[in-house]
Structure formats: structure tokens, C-alpha cells
Motif scaffolding. Structure first.
Motif, PDB file in Angstrom:
ATOM      1  N   PHE A 127     -75.054  38.553  25.706  1.00 44.99           N
ATOM      2  CA  PHE A 127     -74.527  39.266  24.539  1.00 44.99           C
ATOM      3  C   PHE A 127     -75.676  39.692  23.628  1.00 44.99           C
ATOM      4  CE2 PHE A 127     -75.136  35.072  22.910  1.00 44.99           C
ATOM      5  CZ  PHE A 127     -75.252  35.171  21.536  1.00 44.99           C
ATOM      6  N   TRP A 133     -72.086  47.720  29.210  1.00 41.52           N
ATOM      7  CA  TRP A 133     -71.644  46.612  30.063  1.00 41.52           C
ATOM      8  C   TRP A 133     -71.070  47.111  31.378  1.00 41.52           C
ATOM      9  CZ3 TRP A 133     -72.700  41.587  29.231  1.00 41.52           C
ATOM     10  CH2 TRP A 133     -73.151  41.231  27.959  1.00 41.52           C
ATOM     11  N   GLU A 154     -69.841  34.532  28.746  1.00 41.61           N
ATOM     12  CA  GLU A 154     -70.256  35.011  27.432  1.00 41.61           C
ATOM     13  C   GLU A 154     -69.486  34.277  26.335  1.00 41.61           C
ATOM     14  OE1 GLU A 154     -72.751  36.940  26.874  1.00 41.61           O
ATOM     15  OE2 GLU A 154     -73.114  37.631  28.934  1.00 41.61           O
ATOM     16  N   SER A 156     -67.915  33.974  22.268  1.00 44.25           N
ATOM     17  CA  SER A 156     -67.523  34.704  21.071  1.00 44.25           C
ATOM     18  C   SER A 156     -68.498  34.331  19.968  1.00 44.25           C
ATOM     19  CB  SER A 156     -66.101  34.335  20.655  1.00 44.25           C
ATOM     20  OG  SER A 156     -65.805  34.867  19.373  1.00 44.25           O
ATOM     21  N   PRO A 198     -73.097  45.701  21.881  1.00 44.31           N
ATOM     22  CA  PRO A 198     -71.870  44.966  21.530  1.00 44.31           C
ATOM     23  C   PRO A 198     -72.057  43.452  21.578  1.00 44.31           C
ATOM     24  CG  PRO A 198     -71.390  46.765  23.031  1.00 44.31           C
ATOM     25  CD  PRO A 198     -72.883  46.665  22.971  1.00 44.31           C
ATOM     26  N   ASP A 200     -69.130  41.475  20.500  1.00 39.34           N
ATOM     27  CA  ASP A 200     -67.772  40.919  20.522  1.00 39.34           C
ATOM     28  C   ASP A 200     -67.059  41.258  21.836  1.00 39.34           C
ATOM     29  OD1 ASP A 200     -67.810  43.582  19.870  1.00 39.34           O
ATOM     30  OD2 ASP A 200     -66.441  43.421  18.177  1.00 39.34           O
ATOM     31  N   MET A 201     -67.651  40.811  22.952  1.00 34.90           N
ATOM     32  CA  MET A 201     -67.085  41.118  24.263  1.00 34.90           C
ATOM     33  C   MET A 201     -65.739  40.439  24.499  1.00 34.90           C
ATOM     34  SD  MET A 201     -70.495  41.127  24.314  1.00 34.90           S
ATOM     35  CE  MET A 201     -70.899  39.512  24.938  1.00 34.90           C
ATOM     36  N   ARG A 204     -63.010  42.320  22.658  1.00 38.22           N
ATOM     37  CA  ARG A 204     -62.742  43.630  23.261  1.00 38.22           C
ATOM     38  C   ARG A 204     -62.321  43.534  24.726  1.00 38.22           C
ATOM     39  NH1 ARG A 204     -67.300  47.939  21.132  1.00 38.22           N
ATOM     40  NH2 ARG A 204     -67.347  47.303  18.945  1.00 38.22           N
ATOM     41  N   THR A 206     -64.168  42.874  27.175  1.00 40.61           N
ATOM     42  CA  THR A 206     -65.183  43.677  27.869  1.00 40.61           C
ATOM     43  C   THR A 206     -65.450  43.208  29.284  1.00 40.61           C
ATOM     44  OG1 THR A 206     -66.259  44.192  25.762  1.00 40.61           O
ATOM     45  CG2 THR A 206     -67.576  44.478  27.749  1.00 40.61           C
ATOM     46  N   ILE A 207     -65.502  41.894  29.496  1.00 51.52           N
ATOM     47  CA  ILE A 207     -65.903  41.383  30.811  1.00 51.52           C
ATOM     48  C   ILE A 207     -64.835  41.654  31.861  1.00 51.52           C
ATOM     49  CG2 ILE A 207     -66.847  39.407  32.042  1.00 51.52           C
ATOM     50  CD1 ILE A 207     -67.325  38.057  29.346  1.00 51.52           C
TER      51      ILE A 207
END
Length: 310
Positions: A127, A133, A154, A156, A198, A200-201, A204, A206-207
Motif C-alpha cells: 500500500f 493496482w 494489505e 486498512s 491509493p 484505502d484498498m 475500495r 481493490t484487491i
């Protein structure tokens, strides 16, 4: 090895197009090693969650940091060729014979590794280092063998609690951590002209979405709470909290110094004062802080041909 220096902390070389805010000195390395132990205990003494082959032939650790995970994996699988990559040569010289470290920037596409090379690709705590990503996960998919696995872990950046001892808008240094971190990241990204990376994956998603877009299947997502203080009655969770707090205290200056000075315009003294408040709150027995940590793993389909790989 031509490191940059800011208030006594060293950062990776300015050569190339890499611009990363986390230090690479001994103090930050200690934090990384404490974090490795924290996560190992948190995940029930497992180095990974993916159901990989019992005899992997070739494994990649992306952004390996001090190389502790790669060393432990190479020890556990002595017949496996293990490669750890990072932008700084901060890894030890005495390592298992089946492990080697390479200086590499995982944000540059395409990777130098050939398609369908690895049985397992591991990426953890990147992160703030990655702008795209989806591009990273696409490269992991490309480099993974058909039937092989990839895993990403990851955290937070939001510190919270279940009993409201830490909550939004309470004026504490703990609750301000994520908001200051994110603001500094955005402002520094704007000043650099390259945009923010970013942070805040988890918020969101994201992963998980990135793994899906890359083409992985059989995807599993697990999110767990990682205590940042030894407040739990469960002995194992107390150990996680003890080491989690130690990792946080050892690494907190490294996490924020560069971004707060370059992004928020804070002085070194302002950073020191804020971190003293944060450290005091982490040691307050009335507070029960934790962060969420997410592990996502997925498999590359067996029927993917080399010509189909992006």
C-alpha cells in the motif's frame, strides 16, 4: 546505494522513476521484521493462505522488504527456487541457498520475468507504493503458471475499535491517523505531478476486483482484525497485539515523516509531537485499537495459453 536522507532517515535512491515514501534504514527494517512476526502469528503460524502445491518449483515475493518472508519460505521449501524483489538492497547476505534477491521495480510493465514462470506469487504490504493496482495484478497473472496461485495481503489504514474507545471524530491521534495519512498522500501526489498512490484498498475493494479483472479464478478473500495493543483475553491475540503495537511504534515515524513534511508541510517537530500523542494512546489500557488486514488469493486457470496472457 545512493540513498536520500531526510532528518536522519534514509530512503531509496532517486535514480530511476521510483518515488516511494517509506525509509529503508535499520529502524524501518526492524519494524518490517516485527510486522512479519505479527502477521505470522495472526494467520496461525502460516506464511500464506493459498492452497499451493506441496512441492512448488519457483516462487516470487514481490516487494520483499527485508526478505524475512522469502527467507522463511525458502527454509520451509528447500527444493524450491525463491526470488525476492525490491527497490532497495536492504536484505541480508546470509540466506538459504535456494533464495536470491533482485533489485526490481514491480510498477514497471511488462515485468522482466517470462510468462508462466512461477508456481506462487506473493505480494504483501505494498500500500502506498502502487498507483495502478490492476496493472500489478495483471503482471502477477502473466508471470504465474497455469494452475499456479497468487496472494496479496494489505492492511486498512483506518484504526478503529469495537467499544468506541477509538472512533471517528473523537479528536484522538489514533482516529486522525488514516485521515492525515490520506491527506498527506494526496497532497504529495499532487505536488509531484504523478498523482497519489491509493492507500484505502480495503475500503475500495481493490484487491478482490483487481484479481477478478486480471483473470484469476477460485478467488478467496479473508479479512481479519489485527489488534494494535495486548488487550485481548485470548493469549494468541494478546501476542498479536503486543507485536502489532511494537511494529507500529517502531515504524510510525517512517510511515509519516516523508509524506507529512513533503505533503502537509509539517515540521519535524510537529511530526514528533503528533507521534508522541499516538504512542501514548497506543499504550492507554482503556483503548482497544485494531486495524483490518485482508488476504486475497486466486488461481490462474489451467487452460490459459501463453498467447492469451496479457
Amino acid at each position: 546505494m545512493e540513498y536520500r536522507v531526510l532528518h536522519g532517515r534514509t530512503y531509496h535512491s532517486a535514480k530511476g522513476n521510483t518515488d516511494y515514501w517509506e525509509p529503508n534504514d535499520e529502524k524501518q527494517a526492524n519494524s518490517m521484521d516485527l510486522l512479519h512476526h505479527t502477521l505470522t502469528v495472526l494467520f496461525d503460524d502460516k506464511l500464506f493462505m493459498a492452497p499451493i502445491s506441496p512441492e512448488p518449483k519457483k516462487v516470487l515475493d514481490v516487494g520483499c522488504g527485508t526478505g524475512t518472508w522469502a527467507i522463511d519460505f525458502a527454509d520451509a521449501y528447500p527444493k524450491c527456487e525463491v526470488i525476492g524483489t525490491d527497490i532497495s538492497p536492504m536484505q541480508p547476505h546470509w540466506v538459504p541457498v535456494n533464495l536470491r534477491f533482485e533489485i526490481d521495480n514491480c510498477t514497471i510493465s511488462p515485468w522482466t520475468f517470462a510468462p508462466n514462470s512461477f508456481d506462487f506469487i506473493h505480494a504483501r504490504y505494498l500500500f502506498g507504493a502502487i498507483r495502478d493496482w490492476d496493472a500489478l495484478y495483471a503482471e502477477m497473472f502473466r508471470a504465474c503458471k497455469p494452475g499456479g496461485w497468487a496472494e496479496a495481503v494489505e492492511p486498512s489504514i483506518f484504526i478503529c475499535s469495537d467499544d468506541d474507545s477509538v472512533c471517528e471524530g473523537d479528536g484522538s491521534a489514533l482516529s486522525a491517523w488514516a485521515h492525515l495519512f490520506r491527506e498527506a498522500n494526496h497532497k504529495y501526489g499532487a505536488k509531484s505531478g504523478q498523482g497519489p498512490r491509493p492507500l484505502d484498498m480495503l475500503e475500495r475493494d481493490t484487491i478482490l476486483s483487481g484479481f477478478r479483472r486480471a483473470g484469476f479464478v477460485d478467488i478467496v478473500q479473508r479479512t481479519v482484525k489485527c489488534p494494535l495493543a495486548p488487550y485481548s483475553k485470548d493469549p494468541r491475540q494478546r501476542e498479536v497485539g503486543l507485536y502489532g503495537r511494537a511494529a507500529m511504534e517502531e515504524g510510525m515515524e517512517g510511515f509519516v515523516l516523508y509524506l507529512y513534511i513533503k505533503g502537509l508541510g509539517w515540521s519535524h517537530e510537529q511530526v514528533t509531537i503528533y507521534l508522541s500523542h499516538l504512542r501514548r494512546e497506543l499504550r492507554d489500557p482503556r483503548k482497544t485499537p485494531y486495524i483490518k488486514i485482508q488476504c486475497v488469493f486466486g488461481r490462474k486457470p489451467l487452460n490459459v495459453k501463453s498467447s492469451d496472457v496479457r
